[in-house]
Design an enzyme around this catalytic site. Sequence first.
Site, PDB file in Angstrom:
ATOM      1  CE  LYS A 206      -5.956   2.341   7.720  1.00  0.00           C
ATOM      2  NZ  LYS A 206      -5.582   2.649   6.333  1.00  0.00           N
ATOM      3  CE  LYS A 259      -3.356  -0.238   9.120  1.00  0.00           C
ATOM      4  NZ  LYS A 259      -2.975   0.370   7.854  1.00  0.00           N
TER       5      LYS A 259
END
Length: 338
Positions: A206, A259
């Site tokens: 992330k 992400k």
Amino acid sequence: MPPRRGAGPGAASSPRARLRRLRRTAGLRELVAETTVEPRRLVYPLFVRPGAGGPEAVPSMPGVYRYSVADLGAAAEEIASEGLRAVLLFGVGRRKDAEGRDAWAADGLVPSAVRAIRRAAPELVVITDVCLCAYTTHGHCGIVRNGEVDNDASVERLGRVALAHARAGADIVAPSAMMDGQVATIRASLDAAGFDRVAILSYSSKHASAFYGPFRELEQSTPSFGDRRSYQMDYRNAREALREMEADVLEGADLLMVKPALTSLDLLARARARFSLPLAAYQVSGEYATLKAAARAGVVEEAAAVDETLTAIRRAGADLVVTYFARDVARRAKEAGR
Ligand code: PBG
């Protein structure tokens, strides 16, 4: 050019490989298309808010709403009827404090929402985001000690949050705090309480990203000091991202996630070659808002642009995609009889 045997007149100027042959008609193209974006592969993010009353619109994310617990059942039913199979739930602290205690309250928004969804749409897969940032007064994803986010104290709290979600009936818990050892601690905390059947989807890679802005507005989780770069990943590093994933595999993750999605396509491709676990990608709030704004400005055609990005994410190696466009895609698939 290799010499061709038995080539007839004009053959020297005729390429052997004419890739356009299979692009000639829609039928041919459909026959050989390699990548598909079926609604069953999409996860829809759902936001729970305190209080009663109808869905609340979010200015920076047209089409996205915050639901009260009372409204969530109906929303979940509708989502399931559109052909989606999974939702990712986000809550917010009813009261915020320095530790984010409301995040692991048995009667908190997420546990209540999980129970409401379970009742209304029992077949829907319920995934819950496990983090503290929407519950702490300072907006960081963990416990702050001497101006720094304390890893081990934070991880211990994340274990409690995951357990509260599991007790309410979550199928999958998804830790997103980017603390070291969070998967191992959550696994131990779930197993010790008899929830060995609950899976862990780890937000493994992330990035500290400019694309979470609309989400933080929605969740009121913007850090009150500093930023998240001491725990979220530096987007300059790919090998480090793979180490994050490897660590999560060793700690017992059942699924891995990257992400933002569109800025992590290389990571998806590399992870696909290296790990056999299911891979997910999160097309985040800023990616959604950017596409929406471009479509509103008449710069791109929304449905086509959305389809192209989701297909690229799948092609790079994602099995699942978390996306705010999931309902639109499912509705379009239904209309097209797919
Ligand atoms: C919580 C969390 C965030 C997102 C998912 N889980 C925000 C953040 O890290 O600041 C971002 C999702 C999105 O932007 O759509 N830590």
